[in-house]
Design an enzyme around this catalytic site. Structure first.
Site, mmCIF file in Angstrom:
data_model
loop_
_atom_site.group_PDB
_atom_site.id
_atom_site.type_symbol
_atom_site.label_atom_id
_atom_site.label_comp_id
_atom_site.label_asym_id
_atom_site.label_seq_id
_atom_site.Cartn_x
_atom_site.Cartn_y
_atom_site.Cartn_z
ATOM 1 N N TYR A 1 52.358 -17.037 -3.274
ATOM 2 C CA TYR A 1 51.589 -15.815 -2.696
ATOM 3 C C TYR A 1 50.361 -15.776 -3.484
ATOM 4 C CZ TYR A 1 50.535 -10.758 -2.369
ATOM 5 O OH TYR A 1 50.139 -9.251 -2.261
ATOM 6 N N ARG B 1 40.815 -10.869 7.957
ATOM 7 C CA ARG B 1 40.018 -10.556 6.658
ATOM 8 C C ARG B 1 41.123 -10.920 5.678
ATOM 9 N NH1 ARG B 1 40.468 -7.623 2.253
ATOM 10 N NH2 ARG B 1 42.317 -6.438 3.244
ATOM 11 N N LYS C 1 54.145 -13.145 2.000
ATOM 12 C CA LYS C 1 54.618 -11.630 1.716
ATOM 13 C C LYS C 1 56.320 -11.671 1.875
ATOM 14 C CE LYS C 1 50.851 -9.105 0.985
ATOM 15 N NZ LYS C 1 50.688 -7.878 0.313
ATOM 16 N N GLU D 1 49.133 -6.518 7.762
ATOM 17 C CA GLU D 1 48.287 -7.295 6.392
ATOM 18 C C GLU D 1 47.063 -7.766 6.949
ATOM 19 O OE1 GLU D 1 48.346 -8.440 2.679
ATOM 20 O OE2 GLU D 1 50.265 -7.229 3.664
ATOM 21 N N ASP D 2 45.859 -7.696 6.321
ATOM 22 C CA ASP D 2 44.727 -8.239 6.188
ATOM 23 C C ASP D 2 43.874 -8.138 7.556
ATOM 24 O OD1 ASP D 2 44.907 -8.760 3.458
ATOM 25 O OD2 ASP D 2 45.244 -11.261 3.850
ATOM 26 N N ASP E 1 49.945 -2.471 4.116
ATOM 27 C CA ASP E 1 49.798 -2.739 2.675
ATOM 28 C C ASP E 1 48.376 -2.971 2.070
ATOM 29 O OD1 ASP E 1 51.085 -3.532 0.213
ATOM 30 O OD2 ASP E 1 50.239 -5.580 0.387
ATOM 31 N N ASP E 2 47.336 -3.278 2.672
ATOM 32 C CA ASP E 2 45.965 -3.244 2.303
ATOM 33 C C ASP E 2 45.480 -1.855 1.745
ATOM 34 O OD1 ASP E 2 45.704 -6.156 2.388
ATOM 35 O OD2 ASP E 2 45.760 -5.854 4.378
ATOM 36 N N ASN F 1 41.019 -9.929 -4.607
ATOM 37 C CA ASN F 1 41.623 -11.228 -4.584
ATOM 38 C C ASN F 1 40.820 -12.224 -3.740
ATOM 39 O OD1 ASN F 1 44.025 -10.610 -6.302
ATOM 40 N ND2 ASN F 1 45.062 -9.607 -4.281
#
Length: 618
Positions: free
Chosen positions: A138, A191, A209, A280-281, A303-304, A459
């Site tokens: 991760y 992203r 994840k 995600e992303d 989640d973001d 991150n």
């Protein structure tokens, strides 16, 4: 009973209940049943879900036609782990003087090869040594893996849906072999971890994840599914790279893009009606919009937006505790937020809801909470004077009348805002490495807080707004510091330590997913997310918080996840959203106290133990 081991546990309240109610609904049963297979020999050895490698017993080798296909020495699981550790040590020795990226990527390859051939052992190692290996599967290594994924690709993992599959997705989902899927992580690769548009290579983040869902939350690895939705890429390098594995065309936009995501969601929930989908992303312009589009229809979350928000709120509440204040003081905190993307907006909304709840959860409280935030993007301080403001950010734009006394204006720089406001918290979600420069950190020294708090949450580590060394050396040793990716603690001299907290989403999303699954909640509500954040905020002891430790060690992740899941289930019951899971229906779930809910959670977490394999010819 050699192949069927069951433990039956009853609480005192449950014992009373079974005297006059259905026995089965009050019993928590923990069973290790044999796995029935219709394959033998090399077919088993080549299947990572069932392969045990050198740990197959002689009895199993005979029963499954494996005798002679493996070396004769039957090894224990611990011996297999030691062999794996030896391989890792060789990597470290061979690359001792090489770049750190080379070492971590080599470790990832070894772990990935183990994952390809023996899933149970892979997850046993990951679960037992999560602190050591989470940074490899991760954050931060997964970012490097995604950047190089086309070259690293060896065998498929997960599913790939693309713009070329329009009209076919409802049929395509049946190509996946599992009839039951509990957890899906989906990305469009637009992203990835602040690294930008990586197209189809973003599948690496979904895989990473889900590895954590298995290791931290005990989601059965045969019931998880990473998904890449490839709608093209605007990355010029990938568009011309002959090794790139995705569609080499520009990204779809507008209604075309939305129609593809709509088709995918409909297909997924048509085959697996009770699945949970984590987005995600996705780039900011889609993340919030898709969340609002689907969250009241499907069991999904982003989640973001929501996970990052929950972790940040937990950290903010922890920082209040570190000041030796009460939670009622949280709405008085002045918070400067650097970054107005999907993560920044998610934190703003969640923190505002928390403040409003503490103040009384009424309209006045909600309006009052907005005054504590100062949002700065690439164009400076956001005020109502700005010509074009994103709808999600508009509620946090400063009124001109509110900032006159601060000698600030529309577009004021981050340094000017920090210098004038003297905030309690400087929160970075900008994805701009080094944004908190020496000048800004020096300005932050003027904070009126007894424990100034710096959250550099972007991150990977290269995108962190500042390092812990910079923060402690410039602002002072009494600060609270947290980053998104792992940094080492700072030696402050004289035996003092500057603790570097990792405010990683990993503390929350596994528990949110597990709690939602076991509650059977129809949706994932704001209240369930709030309960998860507050549970995390309360996890640390008072002594730890006063030292500046506001997030627990990753080695505790499985215990944290259990407690977060209990909080999520309890809130789902409170909001009358829980519909139950498997044999535990909603009526019986509502009768459980928190101790019994915890037992229910523990007994439904998959454990990486080799099953007994039985052959049966259909």
């Amino acid at each position: 009973m050699s192949n069927l081991y069951c433990q039956i546990r009853l609480s005192s309240n449950q014992i009373k209940g079974v005297l006059y109610k259905n026995l089965r609904s009050f019993i928590t049963i923990e069973c290790h049943r044999p796995t029935i297979l219709n394959k033998k020999g090399v077919d088993i050895l080549h299947n990572p879900w069932f392969n045990k490698g050198t740990s197959f017993s002689l009895t199993e080798r005979d029963r499954l036609d494996l005798r002679g296909l493996l070396p004769p020495n039957v090894q224990t699981e611990q011996q297999q782990i030691e062999r794996f550790k030896t391989d890792l040590e060789k990597i470290e020795m061979n690359y001792m003087d090489g770049p750190s990226d080379t070492v971590t990527l080599a470790k990832w390859r070894i772990l990935n090869r183990l994952h390809d051939r023996n899933e149970t052992m892979y997850y046993k190692i990951l679960t037992k040594q999560i602190k050591e290996f989470a940074p490899i599967v991760y954050t931060p290594t997964v970012g490097l893996v995604c950047q190089k994924y086309s070259g690293l690709f060896r065998r498929p993992r997960g599913m790939y849906f693309s713009a070329a599959d329009r009209g076919e997705m409802m049929a395509m989902v049946y190509n996946w072999p599992a009839d039951q899927v509990d957890m899906i992580v989906v990305t469009d690769g637009s992203r990835i971890m602040g690294l930008g548009d990586l197209g189809v290579q973003g599948i690496g983040i979904a895989i990473g994840k889900l590895d954590l869902y298995v290791a931290a939350a005990g989601i059965n690895p045969q019931r998880v599914l990473p998904i890449m939705i490839d709608v093209g890429t605007n990355n010029e390098t990938l568009l011309t790279d002959p090794l790139y594995l995705g569609l080499q065309e520009n990204r779809l936009e507008g209604d075309e893009y939305i129609s593809i995501i709509d088709e995918l969601m409909e297909a997924l929930f048509n085959r697996w009606p009770h699945v949970i989908v984590q987005f995600e992303d996705f780039q900011h312009k889609w993340a919030s919009m898709l969340l609002e589009r689907y969250r009241n229809t499907y069991r999904m979350f982003n989640d973001d937006v929501q996970g990052t928000a929950g972790v940040a709120v937990a950290g903010l509440l922890g920082a209040v505790r570190a000041q030796e204040k009460m939670m009622i003081d949280f709405p008085k905190q002045n918070i400067v937020v650097a970054g107005a993307g999907s993560a920044g907006v998610g934190v703003l909304k969640a923190a505002r809801r928390t403040m409003a709840r503490i103040l009384g959860n009424n309209k006045h409280a909600f309006q009052s909470a907005r005054h504590q935030f100062w949002v700065v993007d690439v164009n400076g301080l956001i005020t109502e004077d700005r010509e074009s403001i994103d709808d999600d950010v508009k509620p946090f734009a400063k009124k001109v009348s509110d900032i006159r006394c601060w000698r600030l204006r529309e577009g004021a720089s981050l340094r000017e805002v920090v210098q004038e406001v003297k905030p309690d918290v400087l929160l970075g979600l900008s994805a701009v490495g080094g944004l908190f420069s020496k000048e800004i950190l020096e300005a932050f020294r003027g904070s009126t807080s007894t424990r100034p708090t710096i959250f550099a949450l972007s991150n990977p580590t290269t995108n962190a707004e500042c390092t812990p060394e910079e923060a402690f050396s410039i602002v002072g040793k009494n600060i609270i510091y947290a980053s998104g990716s792992l940094f080492k603690d700072v030696d402050l001299g004289n035996g003092e330590i500057g603790y570097c907290n990792q405010g990683n989403n990993m503390y929350l999303f596994p528990g949110i997913g597990l709690g939602t699954l076991l509650s059977g909640s129809r949706i994932i509500s704001d209240g369930m997310l709030q309960a998860a954040a507050e549970c995390l905020a309360e996890y640390m002891s008072e002594d730890e918080v006063v030292k500046g430790i506001i997030f627990p060690p990753l080695s505790s992740i499985r215990d944290i996840t259990k407690k977060v899941a209990v909080a999520v289930i309890s809130e789902a019951i409170k909001e009358d959203l829980a519909e139950g899971y498997r044999e535990m229906n909603s009526r019986d779930l509502k009768r459980l106290n928190k101790e019994e809910i915890l037992l229910h959670v523990e007994n439904n977490m998959w454990k990486p133990d080799y099953p007994t394999l039985i052959y049966k010819n259909d």
